[in-house]
Design an enzyme around this catalytic site. Structure first.
Site, PDB file in Angstrom:
ATOM      1  N   GLN A  73       0.807  -1.215   0.000  1.00 31.74           N
ATOM      2  CA  GLN A  73       0.000   0.000   0.000  1.00 31.74           C
ATOM      3  C   GLN A  73       0.844   1.271   0.000  1.00 31.74           C
ATOM      4  O   GLN A  73       0.447   2.286  -0.564  1.00 31.74           O
ATOM      5  CB  GLN A  73      -0.923  -0.019   1.239  1.00 31.74           C
ATOM      6  CG  GLN A  73      -1.931   1.127   1.285  1.00 31.74           C
ATOM      7  CD  GLN A  73      -2.672   1.147   2.614  1.00 31.74           C
ATOM      8  OE1 GLN A  73      -2.081   0.987   3.668  1.00 31.74           O
ATOM      9  NE2 GLN A  73      -3.975   1.341   2.564  1.00 31.74           N
TER      10      GLN A  73
ATOM     11  N   ASP B 217       7.098  -5.300  14.243  1.00 33.37           N
ATOM     12  CA  ASP B 217       6.451  -6.575  13.948  1.00 33.37           C
ATOM     13  C   ASP B 217       6.138  -6.685  12.460  1.00 33.37           C
ATOM     14  O   ASP B 217       5.589  -5.759  11.855  1.00 33.37           O
ATOM     15  CB  ASP B 217       5.150  -6.703  14.745  1.00 33.37           C
ATOM     16  CG  ASP B 217       4.435  -8.008  14.457  1.00 33.37           C
ATOM     17  OD1 ASP B 217       4.818  -9.028  15.064  1.00 33.37           O
ATOM     18  OD2 ASP B 217       3.504  -8.020  13.627  1.00 33.37           O
TER      19      ASP B 217
ATOM     20  N   TYR C 258       3.439 -11.051   4.596  1.00 31.55           N
ATOM     21  CA  TYR C 258       3.004  -9.700   4.253  1.00 31.55           C
ATOM     22  C   TYR C 258       3.628  -9.286   2.920  1.00 31.55           C
ATOM     23  O   TYR C 258       4.849  -9.249   2.775  1.00 31.55           O
ATOM     24  CB  TYR C 258       3.398  -8.688   5.329  1.00 31.55           C
ATOM     25  CG  TYR C 258       2.760  -8.912   6.695  1.00 31.55           C
ATOM     26  CD1 TYR C 258       1.673  -9.757   6.863  1.00 31.55           C
ATOM     27  CD2 TYR C 258       3.257  -8.270   7.820  1.00 31.55           C
ATOM     28  CE1 TYR C 258       1.111  -9.973   8.104  1.00 31.55           C
ATOM     29  CE2 TYR C 258       2.687  -8.467   9.071  1.00 31.55           C
ATOM     30  CZ  TYR C 258       1.616  -9.329   9.208  1.00 31.55           C
ATOM     31  OH  TYR C 258       1.059  -9.529  10.448  1.00 31.55           O
TER      32      TYR C 258
ATOM     33  N   GLN D 167      -0.370 -13.399  19.644  1.00 31.77           N
ATOM     34  CA  GLN D 167      -0.735 -12.180  18.929  1.00 31.77           C
ATOM     35  C   GLN D 167      -2.161 -12.292  18.393  1.00 31.77           C
ATOM     36  O   GLN D 167      -2.402 -12.838  17.320  1.00 31.77           O
ATOM     37  CB  GLN D 167       0.248 -11.909  17.772  1.00 31.77           C
ATOM     38  CG  GLN D 167      -0.012 -10.565  17.112  1.00 31.77           C
ATOM     39  CD  GLN D 167       1.007 -10.190  16.054  1.00 31.77           C
ATOM     40  OE1 GLN D 167       0.655  -9.743  14.965  1.00 31.77           O
ATOM     41  NE2 GLN D 167       2.286 -10.338  16.365  1.00 31.77           N
TER      42      GLN D 167
ATOM     43  N   SER E 121      -4.534  -4.707  15.390  1.00 35.39           N
ATOM     44  CA  SER E 121      -5.757  -3.980  15.052  1.00 35.39           C
ATOM     45  C   SER E 121      -6.452  -3.342  16.257  1.00 35.39           C
ATOM     46  O   SER E 121      -7.663  -3.475  16.430  1.00 35.39           O
ATOM     47  CB  SER E 121      -6.742  -4.892  14.316  1.00 35.39           C
ATOM     48  OG  SER E 121      -7.653  -4.135  13.561  1.00 35.39           O
ATOM     49  N   PRO E 122      -5.707  -2.634  17.126  1.00 34.95           N
ATOM     50  CA  PRO E 122      -6.338  -1.993  18.281  1.00 34.95           C
ATOM     51  C   PRO E 122      -7.303  -0.872  17.884  1.00 34.95           C
ATOM     52  O   PRO E 122      -8.142  -0.468  18.690  1.00 34.95           O
ATOM     53  CB  PRO E 122      -5.144  -1.435  19.061  1.00 34.95           C
ATOM     54  CG  PRO E 122      -4.082  -1.222  18.029  1.00 34.95           C
ATOM     55  CD  PRO E 122      -4.250  -2.363  17.070  1.00 34.95           C
TER      56      PRO E 122
ATOM     57  N   LYS F 157     -13.332   8.397  11.784  1.00 39.24           N
ATOM     58  CA  LYS F 157     -13.380   9.094  10.487  1.00 39.24           C
ATOM     59  C   LYS F 157     -14.498   8.590   9.577  1.00 39.24           C
ATOM     60  O   LYS F 157     -14.857   9.262   8.605  1.00 39.24           O
ATOM     61  CB  LYS F 157     -12.038   8.981   9.777  1.00 39.24           C
ATOM     62  CG  LYS F 157     -11.635   7.586   9.342  1.00 39.24           C
ATOM     63  CD  LYS F 157     -10.253   7.618   8.712  1.00 39.24           C
ATOM     64  CE  LYS F 157      -9.750   6.215   8.372  1.00 39.24           C
ATOM     65  NZ  LYS F 157      -8.365   6.255   7.855  1.00 39.24           N
TER      66      LYS F 157
ATOM     67  N   ARG G 105      -8.829   3.298   4.183  1.00 41.31           N
ATOM     68  CA  ARG G 105      -8.649   1.848   4.121  1.00 41.31           C
ATOM     69  C   ARG G 105      -9.909   1.147   3.626  1.00 41.31           C
ATOM     70  O   ARG G 105      -9.831   0.140   2.918  1.00 41.31           O
ATOM     71  CB  ARG G 105      -8.245   1.306   5.492  1.00 41.31           C
ATOM     72  CG  ARG G 105      -8.063  -0.208   5.522  1.00 41.31           C
ATOM     73  CD  ARG G 105      -7.351  -0.654   6.777  1.00 41.31           C
ATOM     74  NE  ARG G 105      -5.971  -0.202   6.774  1.00 41.31           N
ATOM     75  CZ  ARG G 105      -5.110  -0.448   7.760  1.00 41.31           C
ATOM     76  NH1 ARG G 105      -5.509  -1.104   8.829  1.00 41.31           N
ATOM     77  NH2 ARG G 105      -3.871  -0.022   7.692  1.00 41.31           N
TER      78      ARG G 105
ATOM     79  N   GLY H 174      -0.227   0.365  12.782  1.00 34.10           N
ATOM     80  CA  GLY H 174       0.237   0.468  11.404  1.00 34.10           C
ATOM     81  C   GLY H 174       0.064   1.905  10.955  1.00 34.10           C
ATOM     82  O   GLY H 174      -0.663   2.672  11.587  1.00 34.10           O
TER      83      GLY H 174
END
Length: 336
Positions: free
Chosen positions: A27, A49, A54, A177, A206-207, A216, A228, A285
């Site tokens: 991305q 991490d 990925y 995780q 993904s907190p 948003k 996203r 992220g």
């Protein structure tokens, strides 16, 4: 930046971890990715991490380049093994001894390091004997290629079985995780109590619920351009579950709570996960450096009990708590 011990070990990691799932190698352009890593370092983040899966190994390569020149002993580099990589052949995935050994060597080369601080089983492999998997991890530890071993998205029973084998083989599992946020609390019922008993910490991903908890996304309004939720490569399928008006309306009710705490909505979401004493770090992220700075503000924050109670009251009808969701995250076959 504040630091916490990872599981029942002497390893300290930063409360906020920089992760590059969905961004590096896909991305975000490499130059921007390096700027985000620099922002993480500037904000005191020492823990990074990634995973070989990925962007089909590209994310590890980008991270390795971005960290080149940094003092290795001052960093904690995490990566993972399980998902299909390379040409995605019949042995290019899973937790067999063959794949773990080959994947570890590949990760070391791409990350430009002699050792991995935390090597994690990215999912549970139902088609490989757990004994085979844990023996491979034990051998990597003894070879000095891996310092600590963790897992990702394992159920309470899988953690118990893995921890027992690890002890027999002379090492320990110190981390899990899982996905965890104000909206996704499936680990609280079984995984967290078992982890506390076993000396395992959570390294949560993904907190911010893929960005939904930033506020948003507004109910009844078009999706923000470039967000996203509009990016098929950037996780639009993952975020879709939260793009309902009942969820988005309740998230908007959190705005005054964030203001009360003196935090952005994103930082509030990250700080919320860190109030759980079994969480060692929250992975963030970013596609822009300023997002890293914003999220890093969650470190060291203590949210008062009244605010936490208000969060629960607002979100209660839309929170996912079913422990069975953890088992659903691991594939029932490892066919590529």
């Amino acid at each position: 930046m504040d630091f916490r011990y990872l599981g029942n070990s002497g390893l300290k990691i930063s409360e906020v971890t920089y992760g590059n799932w969905l961004t590096h190698g896909s991305q975000v352009e490499n130059e921007q990715a390096q700027a985000c890593v620099r922002a993480a370092l500037d904000n005191g983040i020492t823990t990074f991490d990634t995973a070989d899966v990925y962007a089909n190994t590209k994310a590890e390569t980008v991270l390795g380049e971005a960290l080149k020149g940094e003092r290795r002993e001052s960093l904690e580099i995490f990566t993972k093994v399980f998902g299909p990589i390379g040409p995605k052949g019949h042995n290019d995935l899973g937790l067999s001894r063959k794949h773990i050994m080959e994947a570890a060597n590949g990760s070391l080369q791409r990350l430009q390091t002699d050792y991995i601080d935390l090597y994690q089983a990215h999912r549970y492999d139902v088609e490989t004997p757990l004994e085979e998997t844990m023996q491979a991890f034990a051998d990597l530890v003894r070879a000095g290629k891996v310092l600590y071993v963790g897992v990702s998205e394992w159920t309470a029973q899988q953690l118990r079985d893995g921890a027992a084998l690890a002890r027999e083989l002379g090492f320990q599992l110190i981390s899990n995780q899982p996905q965890y946020s104000m909206l996704w609390r499936v680990i609280e019922g079984e995984v967290v109590p078992t982890s506390k008993e076993l000396g395992i910490s959570q390294v949560v991903w993904s907190p911010i619920a893929q960005g939904v908890l930033t506020g948003k996304y507004k109910p009844g309004q078009p999706l923000p351009e470039g967000s996203r939720a509009t990016d098929e490569k950037g996780g639009a399928n993952m975020i879709a579950r939260w793009m309902r008006d009942d969820v988005l309306e309740r998230v908007q009710q959190l705005v005054p709570l964030a203001q009360e705490a003196g935090l952005s909505m994103a930082a509030l979401a990250v700080a919320w996960t860190l109030q759980n004493d079994n969480v060692a770090t929250a992975i963030i992220g970013a596609s822009r450096p300023e997002q890293v700075t914003d999220n890093a503000a969650a470190a060291g924050v203590t949210l008062d009990a009244d605010l936490l109670a208000k969060v629960d009251e607002i979100l209660d009808p839309v929170i996912e708590r079913d422990p069975a969701k953890t088992a659903e995250s691991s594939p029932k076959t490892r066919e590529a």
